[in-house]
Design a protein around this motif. Structure first.
Motif, PDB file in Angstrom:
ATOM      1  N   GLU A  44      15.777  42.769 101.440  1.00  0.00           N
ATOM      2  CA  GLU A  44      17.131  42.204 101.356  1.00  0.00           C
ATOM      3  C   GLU A  44      17.492  41.898  99.901  1.00  0.00           C
ATOM      4  O   GLU A  44      18.627  42.163  99.466  1.00  0.00           O
ATOM      5  N   CYS A  45      16.532  41.357  99.151  1.00  0.00           N
ATOM      6  CA  CYS A  45      16.769  41.034  97.738  1.00  0.00           C
ATOM      7  C   CYS A  45      16.989  42.299  96.921  1.00  0.00           C
ATOM      8  O   CYS A  45      17.888  42.365  96.074  1.00  0.00           O
ATOM      9  N   VAL A  46      16.142  43.304  97.157  1.00  0.00           N
ATOM     10  CA  VAL A  46      16.259  44.576  96.441  1.00  0.00           C
ATOM     11  C   VAL A  46      17.614  45.212  96.725  1.00  0.00           C
ATOM     12  O   VAL A  46      18.300  45.715  95.815  1.00  0.00           O
ATOM     13  N   GLU A  47      18.044  45.176  97.997  1.00  0.00           N
ATOM     14  CA  GLU A  47      19.321  45.777  98.386  1.00  0.00           C
ATOM     15  C   GLU A  47      20.493  45.016  97.752  1.00  0.00           C
ATOM     16  O   GLU A  47      21.467  45.623  97.288  1.00  0.00           O
ATOM     17  N   LEU A  48      20.392  43.688  97.717  1.00  0.00           N
ATOM     18  CA  LEU A  48      21.462  42.870  97.129  1.00  0.00           C
ATOM     19  C   LEU A  48      21.629  43.202  95.647  1.00  0.00           C
ATOM     20  O   LEU A  48      22.756  43.369  95.152  1.00  0.00           O
ATOM     21  N   LEU A  49      20.525  43.328  94.934  1.00  0.00           N
ATOM     22  CA  LEU A  49      20.576  43.655  93.507  1.00  0.00           C
ATOM     23  C   LEU A  49      21.079  45.077  93.287  1.00  0.00           C
ATOM     24  O   LEU A  49      21.816  45.348  92.331  1.00  0.00           O
ATOM     25  N   HIS A  50      20.721  45.991  94.189  1.00  0.00           N
ATOM     26  CA  HIS A  50      21.207  47.368  94.101  1.00  0.00           C
ATOM     27  C   HIS A  50      22.721  47.418  94.275  1.00  0.00           C
ATOM     28  O   HIS A  50      23.424  48.124  93.532  1.00  0.00           O
ATOM     29  N   ARG A  51      23.210  46.639  95.215  1.00  0.00           N
ATOM     30  CA  ARG A  51      24.665  46.616  95.464  1.00  0.00           C
ATOM     31  C   ARG A  51      25.400  45.946  94.296  1.00  0.00           C
ATOM     32  O   ARG A  51      26.537  46.322  93.987  1.00  0.00           O
ATOM     33  N   GLY A  55      28.333  47.628  92.057  1.00  0.00           N
ATOM     34  CA  GLY A  55      29.637  46.968  92.140  1.00  0.00           C
ATOM     35  C   GLY A  55      30.177  46.887  93.545  1.00  0.00           C
ATOM     36  O   GLY A  55      31.393  46.838  93.751  1.00  0.00           O
ATOM     37  N   SER A  56      29.288  46.851  94.547  1.00  0.00           N
ATOM     38  CA  SER A  56      29.737  46.827  95.950  1.00  0.00           C
ATOM     39  C   SER A  56      29.202  45.611  96.696  1.00  0.00           C
ATOM     40  O   SER A  56      28.826  45.688  97.863  1.00  0.00           O
ATOM     41  N   LEU A  57      29.146  44.459  95.998  1.00  0.00           N
ATOM     42  CA  LEU A  57      28.657  43.249  96.639  1.00  0.00           C
ATOM     43  C   LEU A  57      29.609  42.797  97.752  1.00  0.00           C
ATOM     44  O   LEU A  57      30.832  42.876  97.598  1.00  0.00           O
ATOM     45  N   PRO A  58      29.080  42.319  98.880  1.00  0.00           N
ATOM     46  CA  PRO A  58      29.946  41.772  99.929  1.00  0.00           C
ATOM     47  C   PRO A  58      30.572  40.466  99.446  1.00  0.00           C
ATOM     48  O   PRO A  58      30.010  39.784  98.587  1.00  0.00           O
TER      49      PRO A  58
END
Length: 322
Positions: A44-51, A55-58
């Motif tokens: 989840e952390c890796v995916e959040l940083l990737h987003r 520039g596609s953060l929720p």
């Protein structure tokens, strides 16, 4: 000032130009709570940083969440290889997995074999931590790490055994004094081994030099003088690190063992000794690695003439390593 400034990917949330800022940063790095992060939470952390990078953060994601995600990823995943670091060899595992070794090093009434065993185990643990957290951006022969490991083990065991032998031959010491002095023997052995390890693993830098950077992060040349400064700073850090860990506990335990409670309940000595070592280790590690900034500065006037000719900057920086 907020503990959660605007998030910057790959940066620290604390000012790295001050000792206190570096100290708080390394408290994050060695935080043992990250050892209990699940695989799902890590992803989840890796995916959040990737987003974030895409520039596609929720909506609703806060800076605090991003800093926490980065803290978890940096504690578990190697920045160069992208692979998970084996738990006992993470920086966050250095204190919990290293404390039993420190307790063993400081046990009183060591035999020759126990001295050799604990010094070997300590240097083996250090070598594994160094290798697993190495700079892997450029391939380095495993032989270099093996050379550093063998040199560190040899120097640590030789000094510890040699001092123990000299102590046993020192007839003017009373048995009580001999036990007290013996408890301080691990420090010169470990400190010398740490310096030996640094020199053996990084001696090529002294001959070839290291990169120095201008204010914009551009490489302006390779300097042997900067390499010498980097190695001295790293060696000093490696000497300071074991000092509180291996010097304070013997002094504290010498006083605590005179207490009536520990005189009556001798089985409490080892648990108390372990807690004292844990406290000393937890304090010493962040202080030692915070002494110098990762990126140190040096005046161009102190460097080789070709460096001064290659830049208009009066101050350049270099990566001192760990």
């Amino acid at each position: 000032m907020s503990d959660y400034p605007n998030f910057q990917y790959g940066k620290s949330r604390f000012d790295q130009n001050t000792f206190f800022g570096r100290f708080r940063h390394f408290l994050d790095v060695i935080d043992p709570s990250t050892l209990f992060v699940t695989e799902r939470r890590l992803q989840e952390c890796v995916e959040l940083l990737h987003r974030f990078k895409e520039g596609s953060l929720p909506p609703g994601v806060t800076d605090a969440q991003l800093w926490q995600a980065q803290k978890i990823k940096q504690a578990i995943v190697h920045p160069d290889t992208g692979e998970k670091i084996f738990m006992p060899f993470r920086m966050s595992g250095f204190i919990p997995f290293g404390t039993p070794v420190v307790v063993g090093l400081l046990l009183p009434n060591q035999t020759l074999l126990s001295t050799i065993f604990w010094q070997w185990l300590n240097q083996s643990h250090n070598a594994c931590v160094n290798y697993c957290n190495r700079n892997a951006s450029k391939p380095a022969p495993v032989s270099k790490f093996v050379q550093g490991y063998l040199g560190a083990v040899t120097s640590a065991v030789s000094i510890a055994v040699g001092l123990n032998v000299l102590l046993q031959k020192a007839s003017r010491f009373s048995p009580t004094t001999r036990v007290l002095v013996q408890r301080f023997i691990p420090f010169p052995a470990v400190a010398s081994a740490n310096v030996c390890n640094v020199v053996l693993m990084r001696h090529t830098e002294l001959a070839e030099g290291i990169n120095v950077l201008d204010n914009n992060g551009n490489v302006v040349g390779t300097s042997r003088v900067a390499a010498r400064h980097a190695l001295m700073e790293t060696a000093l850090t490696r000497v300071v690190l074991p000092m509180p860990i291996l010097v304070l506990p013997p002094m504290i335990m010498a006083a605590l063992e005179k207490l009536p409670l520990l005189q009556r309940q001798r089985r409490l000595v080892l648990p108390v000794h372990s807690l004292v070592c844990l406290a000393a280790f937890g304090l010493a590690l962040p202080i030692a690695i915070s002494l110098f900034p990762q990126m140190s500065q040096i005046s161009v006037s102190q460097l080789e003439p070709e460096i001064a000719m290659a830049t208009d900057c009066k101050i350049v920086t270099y990566n001192k390593g760990l």
